[in-house]
Design a protein around this motif. Structure first.
Motif, PDB file in Angstrom:
ATOM      1  N   THR A 200      31.214  69.271  86.726  1.00 24.47           N
ATOM      2  CA  THR A 200      30.383  68.165  86.639  1.00 24.47           C
ATOM      3  C   THR A 200      30.778  66.790  86.430  1.00 24.47           C
ATOM      4  O   THR A 200      30.496  65.978  87.187  1.00 24.47           O
ATOM      5  CB  THR A 200      29.049  68.548  85.503  1.00 24.47           C
ATOM      6  OG1 THR A 200      28.665  69.715  85.720  1.00 24.47           O
ATOM      7  CG2 THR A 200      28.199  67.312  85.589  1.00 24.47           C
ATOM      8  N   TYR A 204      30.561  63.777  88.899  1.00 21.04           N
ATOM      9  CA  TYR A 204      30.114  62.563  88.314  1.00 21.04           C
ATOM     10  C   TYR A 204      31.186  61.140  88.495  1.00 21.04           C
ATOM     11  O   TYR A 204      30.871  60.042  88.804  1.00 21.04           O
ATOM     12  CB  TYR A 204      29.801  62.504  86.924  1.00 21.04           C
ATOM     13  CG  TYR A 204      29.046  61.469  86.263  1.00 21.04           C
ATOM     14  CD1 TYR A 204      27.568  61.414  86.300  1.00 21.04           C
ATOM     15  CD2 TYR A 204      29.483  60.203  85.923  1.00 21.04           C
ATOM     16  CE1 TYR A 204      26.934  60.314  85.843  1.00 21.04           C
ATOM     17  CE2 TYR A 204      28.815  59.154  85.232  1.00 21.04           C
ATOM     18  CZ  TYR A 204      27.402  59.154  85.320  1.00 21.04           C
ATOM     19  OH  TYR A 204      26.655  58.237  84.730  1.00 21.04           O
ATOM     20  N   SER A 246      23.305  53.976  84.919  1.00 22.43           N
ATOM     21  CA  SER A 246      23.580  55.218  85.292  1.00 22.43           C
ATOM     22  C   SER A 246      24.607  55.969  84.015  1.00 22.43           C
ATOM     23  O   SER A 246      23.966  57.060  83.588  1.00 22.43           O
ATOM     24  CB  SER A 246      24.401  55.294  86.641  1.00 22.43           C
ATOM     25  OG  SER A 246      24.669  56.721  86.807  1.00 22.43           O
ATOM     26  N   SER A 247      25.507  55.346  83.737  1.00 26.27           N
ATOM     27  CA  SER A 247      26.325  56.117  82.660  1.00 26.27           C
ATOM     28  C   SER A 247      25.628  56.048  81.418  1.00 26.27           C
ATOM     29  O   SER A 247      25.894  57.122  80.570  1.00 26.27           O
ATOM     30  CB  SER A 247      27.415  55.429  82.964  1.00 26.27           C
ATOM     31  OG  SER A 247      28.393  55.291  83.916  1.00 26.27           O
ATOM     32  N   THR A 249      22.480  56.206  80.526  1.00 32.52           N
ATOM     33  CA  THR A 249      21.423  57.233  80.391  1.00 32.52           C
ATOM     34  C   THR A 249      21.890  58.567  80.466  1.00 32.52           C
ATOM     35  O   THR A 249      21.509  59.537  79.502  1.00 32.52           O
ATOM     36  CB  THR A 249      20.342  57.033  81.633  1.00 32.52           C
ATOM     37  OG1 THR A 249      21.001  57.090  82.793  1.00 32.52           O
ATOM     38  CG2 THR A 249      19.652  55.661  81.470  1.00 32.52           C
ATOM     39  N   THR A 250      22.989  58.903  81.180  1.00 31.35           N
ATOM     40  CA  THR A 250      23.362  60.466  81.369  1.00 31.35           C
ATOM     41  C   THR A 250      24.134  60.433  79.985  1.00 31.35           C
ATOM     42  O   THR A 250      24.060  61.644  79.542  1.00 31.35           O
ATOM     43  CB  THR A 250      24.602  60.288  82.388  1.00 31.35           C
ATOM     44  OG1 THR A 250      23.786  59.810  83.573  1.00 31.35           O
ATOM     45  CG2 THR A 250      25.020  61.631  82.432  1.00 31.35           C
ATOM     46  N   THR A 253      21.790  61.495  77.008  1.00 31.71           N
ATOM     47  CA  THR A 253      21.448  62.880  77.444  1.00 31.71           C
ATOM     48  C   THR A 253      22.402  63.809  76.833  1.00 31.71           C
ATOM     49  O   THR A 253      22.059  64.759  76.057  1.00 31.71           O
ATOM     50  CB  THR A 253      21.081  63.213  78.800  1.00 31.71           C
ATOM     51  OG1 THR A 253      20.124  62.248  79.342  1.00 31.71           O
ATOM     52  CG2 THR A 253      20.702  64.524  79.236  1.00 31.71           C
ATOM     53  N   VAL A 254      23.742  63.710  77.226  1.00 34.36           N
ATOM     54  CA  VAL A 254      24.823  64.571  76.737  1.00 34.36           C
ATOM     55  C   VAL A 254      25.350  64.496  75.517  1.00 34.36           C
ATOM     56  O   VAL A 254      25.558  65.560  74.707  1.00 34.36           O
ATOM     57  CB  VAL A 254      26.009  64.427  77.909  1.00 34.36           C
ATOM     58  CG1 VAL A 254      25.780  64.730  79.344  1.00 34.36           C
ATOM     59  CG2 VAL A 254      26.631  63.035  77.782  1.00 34.36           C
ATOM     60  N   ILE A 276      31.796  61.125  80.549  1.00 34.33           N
ATOM     61  CA  ILE A 276      31.117  60.314  81.085  1.00 34.33           C
ATOM     62  C   ILE A 276      31.938  58.929  80.673  1.00 34.33           C
ATOM     63  O   ILE A 276      32.121  58.008  81.424  1.00 34.33           O
ATOM     64  CB  ILE A 276      29.690  60.320  80.423  1.00 34.33           C
ATOM     65  CG1 ILE A 276      28.883  61.444  80.975  1.00 34.33           C
ATOM     66  CG2 ILE A 276      29.074  59.100  80.848  1.00 34.33           C
ATOM     67  CD1 ILE A 276      28.826  61.529  82.460  1.00 34.33           C
TER      68      ILE A 276
END
Length: 313
Positions: A200, A204, A246-247, A249-250, A253-254, A276
């Motif tokens: 993943t 990304y 983008s980075s 919010t990701t 989450t992680v 990330i």
């Protein structure tokens, strides 16, 4: 949506410092892995994984004392939420079939005898033979290498220049090495969840790099007289808000998966959190400088004409 209005940061001004730091970290990580190796989960190393739920809060030291009598060196750790009273016991094994299931039965019997005051009310066992584990390791390595190879070919074709694909691929290698090195230093096991997180991460990181490269391509068509370093630096600034959204919010989450996902998702969450951060960093300080250095070195060669990047795009 713009978080920063017209940013004008000199990202490439400190390129040598950041690339040098990345090189040192990568070499130290490779050296650490070469000396100490990676810790593989049961899926890759082969063995037995036993999850036992106790009647009351388990005492890890008493469990270890009981388990060591039948299987010395087992990995014992709390599992899932503390209120569930579960313990994860990993037992290495090199046999086949019943030879691997035997240790789990011995451990349960030992717990019933030497830790009878807190009996096991439920248990589950996962068994992976060493041959299957070796095959999984081999397939995981092949899958990662093939993914990087096809990525190199696609980006080289899409941007009409091998240097673009090579830069993105080197950046991804950097991301994987740094992430694996941290997992090794922190003694996290490489499991199927970690492999999924690494794949993943590869996708990304490449996506983030392509966004920057695509803006570079657009600017090259409109500003052919400007030097390439300035165009790339401006392109990074122009895509900075998108990168942060983008980075960011990701990452949140992680980070939630890492902090609250429980034992099963702990290693996956950590791999993604580190990936990330490192993947975003490498798009700016690894992939972009490689393109600049390549073009500058090519321009210094005798008889060199228009740079590859500008000529191709």
């Amino acid at each position: 949506m713009e978080i920063l209005k017209n940013p004008n940061f000199d990202f490439l001004g400190q390129t040598r410092l950041w690339v040098g730091l990345s090189l040192v970290v990568s070499l130290l990580g490779i050296g650490y892995i070469a000396v100490n190796g990676l810790s593989y989960g049961v899926e890759f190393a082969g063995g037995t994984q036993l999850i036992a739920r106790f009647e009351k809060t388990p005492a890890t030291d008493k469990i270890r004392s009981a388990v060591d009598k039948v299987s010395a060196g087992a990995v014992i750790q709390t599992y899932d939420a503390p209120a569930k009273n579960q313990v994860l016991i990993r037992l290495a094994g090199s046999g086949q079939g019943d030879e691997l299931s035997g240790p789990a039965q011995q451990v349960l019997k030992a717990l019933g005898t030497d830790y009878a005051e807190n009996r096991v009310v439920e248990s589950s066992t996962e068994i992976v033979g060493p041959i299957v584990g070796a095959e999984l390791r081999e397939k995981a390595v092949k899958l990662t290498i093939l993914g990087l190879l096809f990525q190199l070919l696609y980006i080289g074709w899409r941007f009409k220049g091998a240097v673009w694909g090579a830069a993105a691929t080197i950046a991804v290698f950097h991301d994987v090495i740094v992430t694996l090195s941290l997992l090794a230093v922190l003694h996290f096991e490489v499991t199927l969840n970690v492999i999924a997180a690494l794949l993943t991460l590869v996708g990304y990181s490449v996506n983030d790099t392509i966004v920057v490269f695509d803006r570079v391509r657009e600017n090259l068509r409109q500003r052919r007289k400007d030097p390439l370093p300035k165009i790339i630096n401006d392109s990074i600034n122009q895509t900075l808000s998108r990168t942060l959204i983008s980075s960011g919010t990701t990452f949140l989450t992680v980070l939630g998966l890492f902090l609250f996902g429980g034992e099963v998702l702990h290693s996956f969450g950590l791999t993604m959190v580190v990936g990330i951060l490192v993947g975003t960093y490498s798009s700016v300080y690894i992939a972009s400088p490689i393109v600049v250095w390549w073009e500058e070195s090519r321009a210094k060669r005798p008889g060199a004409g228009t740079g590859t990047a500008k000529a191709a795009l």
